[in-house]
Write a protein that holds these residues in place. Structure first.
Motif, PDB file in Angstrom:
ATOM      1  N   LEU A  78     -38.798   4.304 -28.178  1.00 55.19           N
ATOM      2  CA  LEU A  78     -37.809   3.590 -29.001  1.00 55.19           C
ATOM      3  C   LEU A  78     -37.137   4.543 -29.977  1.00 55.19           C
ATOM      4  N   MET A  79     -37.945   5.343 -30.689  1.00 55.45           N
ATOM      5  CA  MET A  79     -37.365   6.275 -31.662  1.00 55.45           C
ATOM      6  C   MET A  79     -36.692   7.436 -30.952  1.00 55.45           C
ATOM      7  N   GLY A  80     -37.347   7.963 -29.916  1.00 57.37           N
ATOM      8  CA  GLY A  80     -36.853   9.160 -29.263  1.00 57.37           C
ATOM      9  C   GLY A  80     -35.533   8.935 -28.545  1.00 57.37           C
ATOM     10  N   TRP A  81     -35.375   7.788 -27.893  1.00 58.47           N
ATOM     11  CA  TRP A  81     -34.167   7.561 -27.111  1.00 58.47           C
ATOM     12  C   TRP A  81     -33.014   6.997 -27.931  1.00 58.47           C
ATOM     13  N   THR A  82     -33.234   6.760 -29.227  1.00 57.97           N
ATOM     14  CA  THR A  82     -32.108   6.346 -30.076  1.00 57.97           C
ATOM     15  C   THR A  82     -31.760   7.437 -31.091  1.00 57.97           C
ATOM     16  N   GLY A  83     -32.773   8.161 -31.577  1.00 61.72           N
ATOM     17  CA  GLY A  83     -32.545   9.161 -32.623  1.00 61.72           C
ATOM     18  C   GLY A  83     -31.599  10.270 -32.184  1.00 61.72           C
ATOM     19  N   GLY A  84     -31.546  10.524 -30.870  1.00 61.33           N
ATOM     20  CA  GLY A  84     -30.662  11.570 -30.370  1.00 61.33           C
ATOM     21  C   GLY A  84     -29.197  11.302 -30.662  1.00 61.33           C
ATOM     22  N   TYR A  85     -28.832  10.036 -30.839  1.00 63.54           N
ATOM     23  CA  TYR A  85     -27.419   9.727 -31.092  1.00 63.54           C
ATOM     24  C   TYR A  85     -26.951  10.200 -32.465  1.00 63.54           C
ATOM     25  N   VAL A  86     -27.890  10.276 -33.413  1.00 65.09           N
ATOM     26  CA  VAL A  86     -27.531  10.832 -34.717  1.00 65.09           C
ATOM     27  C   VAL A  86     -27.156  12.308 -34.540  1.00 65.09           C
ATOM     28  N   LEU A  87     -27.965  13.027 -33.750  1.00 62.40           N
ATOM     29  CA  LEU A  87     -27.666  14.432 -33.485  1.00 62.40           C
ATOM     30  C   LEU A  87     -26.340  14.574 -32.746  1.00 62.40           C
ATOM     31  N   LEU A  88     -26.121  13.709 -31.756  1.00 62.15           N
ATOM     32  CA  LEU A  88     -24.862  13.771 -31.009  1.00 62.15           C
ATOM     33  C   LEU A  88     -23.677  13.561 -31.935  1.00 62.15           C
ATOM     34  N   ALA A  89     -23.763  12.546 -32.797  1.00 65.15           N
ATOM     35  CA  ALA A  89     -22.625  12.203 -33.650  1.00 65.15           C
ATOM     36  C   ALA A  89     -22.305  13.306 -34.639  1.00 65.15           C
TER      37      ALA A  89
END
Lengths: 567, 103
Positions: A78-89
């Protein structure tokens, strides 16, 4: 044909018909349309397409089941597959959109060198290929369960549909069908979840209401001899949870099929907001999944507890035909439940069926079961299409036209792109029907590979002008060597023996360490060699500003929004 | 992470560029600190201590790991996008067409 099969067929035909219609409406005639949808996708639509692209058969079908059996430790997904979007943005999307070309290897090629581009294209193909095989197989499982078509037939039907819209419309067709597929999959996920939440707790918002059953679930789990559901670190030690989560986050931000989705927006600003919309759409499913996991496990345990084998609920019989639910031959009453056949429990349930069976477990009507089947197909197909585009563009754009045909007109480029797409679909079908033994092992590690190769190279390329081609190449190779050798060391693949985990770090967690090695090696080697040429420094400089500076505008622009607090 | 450049008097062309980039990095690093602390602090390192606290039926650490982190990520991206809009406008580098409308 059973009632459920009729409804499944209705939803599958309706949704597939929609995809084909959209594909016909958005067919393309130029390479820019084929690879990046002409940089013309509106922000919210692009967010929905990213969400569908991202949420695979694994997110839709397997994740809630995994969480149900892992309990608290399922949080890594849950955390791993959503937290990446902060890095992407913040670290990737706006800059790569500003640069504004076609593929991820092309970016590192422009920023560093042709050699780095070739390494990157190879990595992109391997990562995407292992990932797409899983999608094909997932689609086949849905077909075989709900329509009694064998997996081969299911894979071929799904691939035929993808082939039609991917070859016709390239990125444009894929993007607009993904918007439709997102709608199908999120509706299919939320309706049963809301219904189950209402049934069990009387509160129809699963995110809020699954807290109500956690105490009972903990008690029930104890009676079955399972770990308490909310107890942390039962499946993995803390250091492993930490590193797996970090690997999944960095890997998400480094996966080529996710990054290219930010090329399709109209503006740099649009790419930032796309990341927001994408995560909002993803969060709808990802905050519901832990609720589905908890409710389904609760219903499951309560439904079978102490029952004799011939008095079990109907859904167990329905699903035992797929071989994904098995009852131990010597069992008379159900006293233990597991997701692993090795555990020797009275009832063994595969992770993958919990979402697909959740409407039946909760006793919901047949149309909802059919809708879930269509949702599972949408999730598998949308991700497969995005991956196939990466494979086709890497083969045609980054290999063929760079190495063999440097001068080709737009018609030829488009044709080769389509042929490569067709070839990729055929290979994916063959591999999806007979998954090579190593694929199932490797697919879970695509994130580690993306984390240790692409992410550091791109971030350094944008944020550190001094980083040169030798540093980037050395970093990527070092990261990949560390990550792959640890995976081979700890896993039984390619005929090698399985060894103990070092410091209890699992092979899923090694990508974060590989990424750190990549960063360190890239910095040391860059420092020790000559700085990159002037024109590359200027290229990096130009990435950092969304548009050329205008003389400070007066009056014509809208007022900036009122000051607000960051916290 | 940023290229270290000395803060002396540079020609005015470079000044606004450096200032824009410095502010972008400051905003980004602040938000990335939160990005790190909430899931890894609340959801992993101190999850057992936080689980002693009850939050609407959920043990708090468990809630942060399975719900709260995701909401945090969403808010972080929104703050970044809105703040960068403002920064782009302030430095005149937002993407606008001839009439000054957002593209």
């Amino acid at each position: 044909m059973s009632n459920i099969q009729v409804w499944t067929l209705v939803f599958i035909i309706l949704s597939f018909g929609t995809y084909i219609f959209i594909a016909w409406r958005s067919r393309v005639a130029e390479t820019e349309g084929f690879y990046v949808a002409g940089h013309g996708i509106p922000t919210v639509a692009n967010g929905a397409a990213i969400a569908a692209d991202w949420m695979s058969a694994a997110s839709f079908i397997s994740m809630a089941g995994l969480i149900a059996f892992l309990g608290s430790d399922g949080s890594v997904y849950l955390m791993g597959w959503t937290g990446g979007y902060v890095l992407l943005a913040m670290l990737i999307a706006p800059y790569l959109r500003k640069w504004g070309k076609f593929t991820v290897p092309e970016f590192v090629g422009d920023r560093y060198s042709e050699f780095v581009r070739t390494v990157a294209a190879g990595a992109a193909i391997i990562i995407s290929f292992t990932y797409v095989v899983g999608q094909m197989n997932g689609g086949g499982i849905v077909f075989s369960r709900f329509l009694n078509i064998n997996i081969t037939g299911g894979v071929i039907i799904a691939a035929g549909i993808i082939f039609t819209y991917a070859v016709l419309g390239g990125m444009k067709g894929i993007t607009w069908t993904q918007v439709a597929q997102y709608t199908v999959l999120i509706v299919a996920y939320l309706i049963p979840a809301v219904a189950v939440a209402q049934l069990v707790t009387g509160i129809p918002i699963p995110q809020v209401s699954f807290g109500q059953i956690l105490d009972e679930l903990n008690a029930l789990s104890a009676e079955f001899g399972l770990d308490r559901y909310t107890e942390a670190f039962t499946a993995r030690p803390m250091i492993d949870i930490f590193l797996v989560t970090l690997t999944l986050m960095i890997g998400t931000a480094g996966l080529p099929h996710v990054i290219i989705r930010f090329y399709t927006t109209k503006t740099v600003r649009g790419s930032r907001y796309s990341a927001f919309w994408a995560l909002l759409f993803i969060a709808l499913l990802y905050t519901t999944a832990p609720a589905v996991g908890a409710f389904t496990k609760f219903n499951l345990l309560e439904g079978v507890q102490g029952k004799s084998v011939d008095a079990l609920p109907q859904w167990i019989e329905n699903w035992s035909g797929t071989g994904l639910v098995t009852i131990a031959p010597d069992a008379t009453t159900i006293e233990s439940v597991s997701n692993s056949a090795d555990a020797g429990a009275d009832l063994t349930i595969n992770n993958d069926i919990l979402v697909l069976a959740s409407p039946e477990i909760a006793g919901l009507p047949a149309p909802i079961v059919g809708l879930v089947a269509a949702g599972g197909m949408a999730a598998a197909m949308s991700t497969a299409a995005g991956l196939l585009l990466v494979i086709s563009s890497s083969v045609s754009h980054d290999f063929y036209f760079r190495r063999f045909r440097k001068t080709a007109d737009d018609r030829e480029r488009l044709l080769v792109g389509r042929v490569a797409m067709g070839g990729a679909v055929v290979v994916a079908v063959i591999a999806g029907i007979n998954p090579p033994a190593f694929v199932a092992q490797v697919v879970a590690f695509a994130f580690g590979l993306a984390a240790c190769s692409f992410f550091p190279a791109i971030v350094l390329g944008v944020f550190w002008k001094r980083c040169n081609d030798k540093g980037a190449a050395a970093g990527m190779l070092a990261g990949l060597v560390v990550t792959i050798s640890y995976m081979i060391y700890t896993l039984e693949v390619f005929g090698t023996a399985e060894n103990e985990h070092i410091l209890s770090i699992s092979p899923e967690a090694i990508g974060a360490i590989g990424a750190a090695v990549n960063f360190i090696v890239a910095i040391i080697v860059s420092k020790a060699t000559t700085p990159p040429p002037k024109h590359l420094e200027e290229m990096v400089e130009s990435l950092r500003y969304p548009a050329a500076r205008r003389t400070p505008a007066t009056g014509t622009t809208s007022e900036p929004p009122p000051e607000q607090d960051v916290s | 992470m940023a290229r270290t450049e000395d803060e002396g008097q540079a020609p005015s062309e470079g000044d606004w560029r450096r200032e824009y980039w410095r502010r972008n990095l400051r905003l980004m690093l602040t938000l990335l600190c939160v990005w790190f602390i909430v899931p890894f602090g609340g959801g992993v390192l101190f999850v057992e201590q936080l689980n002693q606290v009850s939050f609407g039926g959920y043990p708090l650490g468990f809630w942060i790991a399975q719900q709260g982190s995701i909401y945090t990520f969403l808010v972080l991206i929104l703050i970044y996008a809105v703040r960068m809009d403002r920064l782009d406008d302030k430095f005149g580098v937002s993407e606008r067409d001839e009439e000054g409308q957002r593209r």
